[in-house]
Design a protein around this motif. Structure first.
Motif, PDB file in Angstrom:
ATOM      1  N   LYS A 172       0.837  -1.198   0.000  1.00  0.00           N
ATOM      2  CA  LYS A 172       0.000   0.000   0.000  1.00  0.00           C
ATOM      3  C   LYS A 172       0.871   1.247   0.000  1.00  0.00           C
ATOM      4  O   LYS A 172       1.866   1.315   0.711  1.00  0.00           O
ATOM      5  N   VAL A 173       0.479   2.209  -0.830  1.00  0.00           N
ATOM      6  CA  VAL A 173       1.138   3.522  -0.855  1.00  0.00           C
ATOM      7  C   VAL A 173       0.099   4.564  -0.479  1.00  0.00           C
ATOM      8  O   VAL A 173      -0.970   4.650  -1.097  1.00  0.00           O
ATOM      9  N   THR A 174       0.384   5.345   0.560  1.00  0.00           N
ATOM     10  CA  THR A 174      -0.519   6.408   0.985  1.00  0.00           C
ATOM     11  C   THR A 174       0.157   7.761   0.805  1.00  0.00           C
ATOM     12  O   THR A 174       1.391   7.858   0.786  1.00  0.00           O
ATOM     13  N   VAL A 175      -0.646   8.803   0.673  1.00  0.00           N
ATOM     14  CA  VAL A 175      -0.135  10.165   0.507  1.00  0.00           C
ATOM     15  C   VAL A 175      -0.404  10.939   1.795  1.00  0.00           C
ATOM     16  O   VAL A 175      -1.448  10.771   2.433  1.00  0.00           O
ATOM     17  N   ALA A 201     -10.741  13.914  -4.812  1.00  0.00           N
ATOM     18  CA  ALA A 201      -9.713  14.694  -4.138  1.00  0.00           C
ATOM     19  C   ALA A 201      -9.201  13.912  -2.932  1.00  0.00           C
ATOM     20  O   ALA A 201      -9.977  13.426  -2.108  1.00  0.00           O
ATOM     21  N   LEU A 202      -7.904  13.782  -2.825  1.00  0.00           N
ATOM     22  CA  LEU A 202      -7.308  13.003  -1.747  1.00  0.00           C
ATOM     23  C   LEU A 202      -7.101  13.850  -0.504  1.00  0.00           C
ATOM     24  O   LEU A 202      -6.813  15.047  -0.592  1.00  0.00           O
ATOM     25  N   GLU A 203      -7.217  13.185   0.630  1.00  0.00           N
ATOM     26  CA  GLU A 203      -6.886  13.806   1.898  1.00  0.00           C
ATOM     27  C   GLU A 203      -5.653  13.124   2.474  1.00  0.00           C
ATOM     28  O   GLU A 203      -5.272  12.026   2.059  1.00  0.00           O
ATOM     29  N   ASP A 206      -4.815   9.147   2.787  1.00  0.00           N
ATOM     30  CA  ASP A 206      -5.581   8.337   1.845  1.00  0.00           C
ATOM     31  C   ASP A 206      -4.664   7.400   1.051  1.00  0.00           C
ATOM     32  O   ASP A 206      -3.543   7.773   0.681  1.00  0.00           O
ATOM     33  N   PRO A 207      -5.146   6.188   0.751  1.00  0.00           N
ATOM     34  CA  PRO A 207      -4.354   5.294  -0.095  1.00  0.00           C
ATOM     35  C   PRO A 207      -4.356   5.765  -1.547  1.00  0.00           C
ATOM     36  O   PRO A 207      -5.377   6.224  -2.057  1.00  0.00           O
ATOM     37  N   VAL A 208      -3.209   5.644  -2.174  1.00  0.00           N
ATOM     38  CA  VAL A 208      -3.058   5.997  -3.586  1.00  0.00           C
ATOM     39  C   VAL A 208      -3.003   4.746  -4.439  1.00  0.00           C
ATOM     40  O   VAL A 208      -3.574   4.685  -5.530  1.00  0.00           O
ATOM     41  N   LEU A 209      -2.337   3.720  -3.934  1.00  0.00           N
ATOM     42  CA  LEU A 209      -2.075   2.512  -4.711  1.00  0.00           C
ATOM     43  C   LEU A 209      -2.062   1.318  -3.788  1.00  0.00           C
ATOM     44  O   LEU A 209      -1.547   1.385  -2.665  1.00  0.00           O
TER      45      LEU A 209
END
Length: 250
Positions: A172-175, A201-203, A206-209
């Motif tokens: 998992k990649v989160t921002v 829209a990401l907060e 949040d997971p990106v991938l």
């Protein structure tokens, strides 16, 4: 210095003394000979020398020992080889025999053709059930910089490749924000930008991938420039991505 020596005998009690050829059963060094990467047939009375490695009959017949003896030499300098199939199949390495290739990434199959692809059979503990290697690996690519111009948004692709994980684990990649940029030369003049995954829209957090073993996702993110900035000038900021491996969430 002797390397890649095949010991042809049943009782290996001393060190290797010789060259790139098979040697008699009882072998001793003269005190000035150093050796490594040497192999003998396992038979219950193997050498205690760590550089004379015992291999089973099956390992000899498979081509493993021939591959190890040949090492990194090129095709034009084949010293050790072995015919692994057909009517002329050989059970042991021979000098200047047919070149042996090893499968990848799971290094358990040997052949006389080009290296073939063999995937790890990964258990829930992360180890391959065949080669017993720990098989947790992945390559995550994140652009180092993203530049927002005056007139357009910017796109950056986050990707994962060569994902090798236990069957019950997920990459998992989160921002993580804040998604703000600061006017160069100041510490308190900021502008807020938005990062979108598709139309969402990401907060922060949040997971990106996400990816399971064998998957190779590529996720384009859109960096949306601020509608307005307090002052004209160049703004810079940092956004961080966290990469982790854990149990999948629902």
């Amino acid at each position: 210095m002797l390397t890649r020596v095949l010991v042809n005998g049943a009782d290996v009690t001393g060190s290797v003394h010789g060259g790139y050829y098979t040697l008699p059963a009882q072998i001793y060094a003269d005190g000035s000979c150093y050796h490594s990467n040497c192999y003998c047939l396992a038979n219950g009375s193997d050498s205690t020398d760590k550089d004379i490695i015992a291999k089973t009959q099956a390992q000899f017949a498979s081509g493993e020992v021939a591959y190890l003896l040949q090492g990194t030499r090129t095709d034009t300098t084949i010293v050790w080889g072995q015919t692994l199939t057909g009517p002329n199949k050989q059970n042991y390495p021979v000098l200047r025999g047919e070149k042996v290739y090893r499968s990848t990434p799971c290094p358990t199959d040997y052949s006389n053709g080009e290296s073939k692809n063999k995937l790890h059979n990964i258990g829930t503990d992360g180890y391959c059930t065949v080669c017993k290697e720990l098989c947790i690996a992945y390559t995550v690519t994140i652009p180092a910089t993203v530049e927002l111009g005056n007139a357009a948004n910017a796109t950056a692709t986050i990707s994962a490749e060569n994902v090798t994980l236990p069957t019950d684990k997920t990459l998992k990649v989160t921002v993580n924000g804040p998604f703000t940029a600061t006017l160069v030369g100041t510490t308190d003049v900021t502008a807020h930008y938005t990062i979108k995954n598709g139309s969402t829209a990401l907060e922060s957090g949040d997971p990106v991938l996400t990816a399971k073993s064998g998957e190779s996702p590529k996720i384009p993110l859109t960096f949306v420039k601020p509608d307005a900035a307090p002052y004209a000038g160049s703004y810079t900021g940092t956004v961080t991505f966290e990469v982790s491996v854990g149990s999948p969430t629902t």
